[in-house]
Design a protein around this motif. Structure first.
Motif, PDB file in Angstrom:
ATOM      1  N   SER A 129      35.190  50.722  38.143  1.00  0.00           N
ATOM      2  CA  SER A 129      36.201  49.664  38.205  1.00  0.00           C
ATOM      3  C   SER A 129      36.056  48.820  39.469  1.00  0.00           C
ATOM      4  O   SER A 129      36.335  47.622  39.460  1.00  0.00           O
ATOM      5  N   GLU A 132      33.268  46.420  38.576  1.00  0.00           N
ATOM      6  CA  GLU A 132      33.782  45.427  37.623  1.00  0.00           C
ATOM      7  C   GLU A 132      34.610  44.370  38.341  1.00  0.00           C
ATOM      8  O   GLU A 132      34.496  43.177  38.056  1.00  0.00           O
ATOM      9  N   ARG A 133      35.456  44.807  39.268  1.00  0.00           N
ATOM     10  CA  ARG A 133      36.283  43.875  40.033  1.00  0.00           C
ATOM     11  C   ARG A 133      35.407  42.898  40.816  1.00  0.00           C
ATOM     12  O   ARG A 133      35.641  41.692  40.809  1.00  0.00           O
ATOM     13  N   ASP A 135      32.307  42.073  40.186  1.00  0.00           N
ATOM     14  CA  ASP A 135      31.610  41.201  39.231  1.00  0.00           C
ATOM     15  C   ASP A 135      32.515  40.052  38.787  1.00  0.00           C
ATOM     16  O   ASP A 135      32.081  38.903  38.703  1.00  0.00           O
ATOM     17  N   ARG A 136      33.785  40.359  38.487  1.00  0.00           N
ATOM     18  CA  ARG A 136      34.741  39.309  38.088  1.00  0.00           C
ATOM     19  C   ARG A 136      34.909  38.279  39.199  1.00  0.00           C
ATOM     20  O   ARG A 136      34.920  37.079  38.949  1.00  0.00           O
ATOM     21  N   HIS A 139      31.892  35.966  39.423  1.00  0.00           N
ATOM     22  CA  HIS A 139      31.813  34.966  38.352  1.00  0.00           C
ATOM     23  C   HIS A 139      32.818  33.844  38.555  1.00  0.00           C
ATOM     24  O   HIS A 139      32.584  32.715  38.137  1.00  0.00           O
ATOM     25  N   ARG A 140      33.937  34.142  39.200  1.00  0.00           N
ATOM     26  CA  ARG A 140      34.942  33.106  39.466  1.00  0.00           C
ATOM     27  C   ARG A 140      34.520  32.171  40.584  1.00  0.00           C
ATOM     28  O   ARG A 140      34.971  31.039  40.646  1.00  0.00           O
TER      29      ARG A 140
END
Length: 155
Positions: A129, A132-133, A135-136, A139-140
């Motif tokens: 997680s 994942e955080r 990675d998000r 992308h932003r």
């Protein structure tokens, strides 16, 4: 004339892409995960003896990265100086525009529950997680592009 030479009595297990430092009852280790992501792991105890060194170690390594994973899963004891170090790291990451996440052991979680009841530090449930955080967040983030006279714009 006597010949003097320097002889290395130990071999360093640290490679060019890996840095490790023993401080008090802890070992700090930094390793790049990719061109933009760094992982710093701590093994042992973070307390008054090494809390400041821990913060400085992370700061020194986070300078070369856009993202940081702080792996505290192998921390056996986490004192109040550890929380102070995390606060310092948080300020450094905010000023340097470094996205980061913490993966913590039960002693670290216990102290954060007391010292950070609003959950302002980026504590993740597990390593997956945390990644994942990050990675998000990556992308932003729109890259800045120089457009001549009009200056910087998002690309």
């Amino acid at each position: 004339m006597v010949a003097i030479k320097t002889e290395r009595i130990f071999s360093s297990p640290i490679s060019a892409d890996h840095d490790e430092m023993r401080c008090g009852a802890a070992v700090f280790s930094a390793r790049p995960c990719s061109d933009h992501r760094l992982a710093v792991a701590v093994l042992g105890e973070v307390d008054a003896v090494n809390g400041r060194d821990f913060a400085r170690y992370v700061e020194r390594h986070a300078r070369i990265s856009r993202q940081l994973v702080l792996d505290l899963r192998a921390v056996d004891f986490f004192g109040s100086q550890g929380f102070t170090a995390l606060f310092y790291i948080s300020v450094h990451c905010a000023r340097s525009d470094v996205d980061w996440a913490i993966v913590a052991s039960p002693p670290v979680r216990r102290l954060l529950a007391i010292c950070d009841p609003q959950s302002e530090l980026p504590l993740a449930d597990d390593l997956a997680s945390a990644l994942e955080r990050l990675d998000r967040l990556a992308h932003r983030r729109a890259p800045l592009v120089w457009s001549g006279r009009s200056g910087w714009r998002t690309g």
